[in-house]
Design a protein around this motif. Structure first.
Motif, PDB file in Angstrom:
ATOM      1  N   GLU A  32       0.820  -1.222   0.000  1.00 56.97           N
ATOM      2  CA  GLU A  32       0.000   0.000   0.000  1.00 56.97           C
ATOM      3  C   GLU A  32       0.849   1.266   0.000  1.00 56.97           C
ATOM      4  OE1 GLU A  32      -2.524   0.960   3.325  1.00 56.97           O
ATOM      5  OE2 GLU A  32      -3.864   2.149   2.064  1.00 56.97           O
ATOM      6  N   ASP A  71      -9.276  -1.456   6.302  1.00 59.84           N
ATOM      7  CA  ASP A  71     -10.383  -1.932   5.454  1.00 59.84           C
ATOM      8  C   ASP A  71     -11.135  -3.066   6.155  1.00 59.84           C
ATOM      9  OD1 ASP A  71      -8.022  -0.953   4.012  1.00 59.84           O
ATOM     10  OD2 ASP A  71      -9.215  -1.214   2.195  1.00 59.84           O
ATOM     11  N   ASP A 304      -3.554   2.465  -4.398  1.00 56.66           N
ATOM     12  CA  ASP A 304      -4.117   2.075  -3.092  1.00 56.66           C
ATOM     13  C   ASP A 304      -4.382   0.560  -3.135  1.00 56.66           C
ATOM     14  OD1 ASP A 304      -5.294   1.931  -0.663  1.00 56.66           O
ATOM     15  OD2 ASP A 304      -6.920   3.344  -1.082  1.00 56.66           O
ATOM     16  N   ASP A 306      -4.151  -2.190  -1.140  1.00 61.61           N
ATOM     17  CA  ASP A 306      -4.965  -3.002  -0.214  1.00 61.61           C
ATOM     18  C   ASP A 306      -6.456  -2.781  -0.449  1.00 61.61           C
ATOM     19  OD1 ASP A 306      -4.832  -0.373   0.838  1.00 61.61           O
ATOM     20  OD2 ASP A 306      -5.304  -1.101   2.853  1.00 61.61           O
ATOM     21  N   THR A 307      -6.802  -1.523  -0.685  1.00 57.45           N
ATOM     22  CA  THR A 307      -8.226  -1.178  -0.744  1.00 57.45           C
ATOM     23  C   THR A 307      -8.860  -1.587  -2.077  1.00 57.45           C
ATOM     24  OG1 THR A 307      -7.795   0.606   0.779  1.00 57.45           O
ATOM     25  CG2 THR A 307      -9.840   0.755  -0.467  1.00 57.45           C
TER      26      THR A 307
HETATM   27 MG    MG Z   1      -5.845   1.433   1.297  1.00 52.45          MG
END
Ligand code: MG
Ligand code: F2R
Ligand code: MG
Length: 359
Positions: A32, A71, A304, A306-307
């Motif tokens: 990330e 998250d 971004d 991870d998201t």
């Molecule tokens: Mg993220």
């Protein structure tokens, strides 16, 4: 796609959403902070190393050693509140969000500004108007970060097959942290994408899936401000889908974003899922199944990571079901037991409400 993938049980799809989101967050978390497009090989190497570690039994993997981020913290908090109270209780969700944030404010890598919401909520012990702190963000315009979309999957599950109730709750839970129409509509679009993937048989035409999703979104979202930005985002997704295998990571980033704002994260998540439907669209990933292709693709290309991977993983899980997630990764991910239990509880609650509706 194999026939068995078309005949998935609804329970498998629920579990797929919950574990797919977790898988994406855990895999993407490693990258990330890079905020750049990564070579596929770098992400593949990390993915394979974790699998090997689990296969060799080291390190001890009982409770998961690949950690999740904000998250999943927020997804779990929302899911736990909904399943425990058997309804939406804003004060309780706000309390859980706040307590989890203050338990590890740095380690879980929360968004930079959302911390202010939690501080204000804490000052008031999560009593009174719990929507007020979020409405004061960014000089009163509210956040349009991707934070309310990244955690929305439990709402899509709880209200599967009841879009009106689903969207009412999507909007309400968003407003605890994100009151800007773009932030809320990101969550609306993500919830609708999960529902559409969950109720789809084999998707033969990614562009038609995308167009139908956009049409439904435009017609049904309760938030009508700033719609053009999502129309443009989804039009760009369709344009890239037309190019099939020719699309480059740089084109994706420049057309769609893949960043921390809702508009930069939800359309790309939908794109990564849809473009991964065909095995050979990204040749480097072609030895993996559709779920793994989606999550590796989203992680490699997204800023971004991870998201976007968390959101793409939830959509892919709705389509491919839980068995598409490699067992080594289920073992490796912190929180996979919890994700499974919450999916099962949401499934039961949803099943009951569907039965009650019929009777
Ligand atoms: Mg993220
Ligand atoms: N943010 C991260 N990771 C980076 C690590 C940050 C580190 N802790 C640090 O301090 O440097 N990850 C997580 O954040 C994203 C979800 O963010 P969320 O919950 O939407 O937060 P926030 O703060 O509300 O919004 C994020 C950023 O969006 C911009 N923004 C939003 N609304 C805006 C507005 N009305 N005007 C201007 N800018 C706006 C701001 O830059 C916010 O910081 C996920 O990636 C999650 O993994
Ligand atoms: Mg995160």
């Amino acid at each position: 796609m194999a026939t068995q993938e078309l005949e998935l049980s609804l329970l498998s799809r629920f579990q797929g959403v919950s574990l797919g989101a977790l898988f994406g967050d855990c895999l993407g978390a490693k990258f990330e902070t890079n905020w750049s497009v990564l070579p596929y090989e770098k992400v593949i190497s990390y993915y394979e190393t974790i699998k090997d570690k689990v296969a060799m039994g080291t390190p001890k993997a009982d409770s998961g050693f690949v950690h999740y981020t904000d998250d999943t913290c927020m997804t779990f908090d929302l899911a736990k509140s909904l399943t425990k109270n058997r309804k939406y209780k804003p004060q309780d969700v706000a309390k859980r969000f706040t307590e989890t944030f203050f338990a590890s404010p740095k380690e879980r890598n929360y968004g930079r500004h959302v911390a202010k919401v939690f501080s204000k909520l804490k000052e008031n012990s999560c009593r009174g108007d719990v929507y007020k702190p979020a409405s004061e963000q960014f000089g009163g315009s509210g956040s349009y970060g991707n934070g309310s979309a990244m955690r929305v999957s439990p709402v899509a599950l709880l209200h599967h097959d009841n879009i009106i109730e689903m969207l009412t709750l999507v909007v309400a839970q968003s407003k605890l942290t994100h009151t800007n129409p773009r932030g809320i509509n990101g969550a609306v679009l993500q919830a609708l994408a999960i529902e559409k993937a969950m109720t789809s048989g084999k998707i033969d035409n990614a562009k038609i899936f995308c167009q139908e999703l956009l049409d439904q979104f435009k017609e049904i979202t309760p938030i009508k401000e700033d719609m053009e930005i999502f129309e443009n985002g989804m039009s760009n997704v369709m344009e890239l889908l037309e190019k099939e295998s020719e699309v480059t990571p740089r084109e994706i980033v420049s057309k769609l974003g893949t960043g921390v704002l809702a508009i930069q994260a939800v359309p790309p998540a939908i794109f990564f899922f849809l473009h991964s439907l065909k095995t050979n669209n990204v040749p480097t990933l072609s030895t993996y199944n559709g779920m793994v292709r989606t999550v590796l693709y989203a992680t490699s290309v997204s800023h971004d990571s991870d998201t976007v991977a968390c959101m793409a993983g939830a959509i892919a899980g709705a389509y491919y079901g839980v068995d598409s997630i490699p067992s080594e990764w289920v073992t490796a991910c912190e929180g996979s037991d919890k994700a499974m239990k919450l999916a099962n509880k949401l499934y039961k609650m949803n099943e009951n409400s569907r039965k009650n509706k019929k009777s």
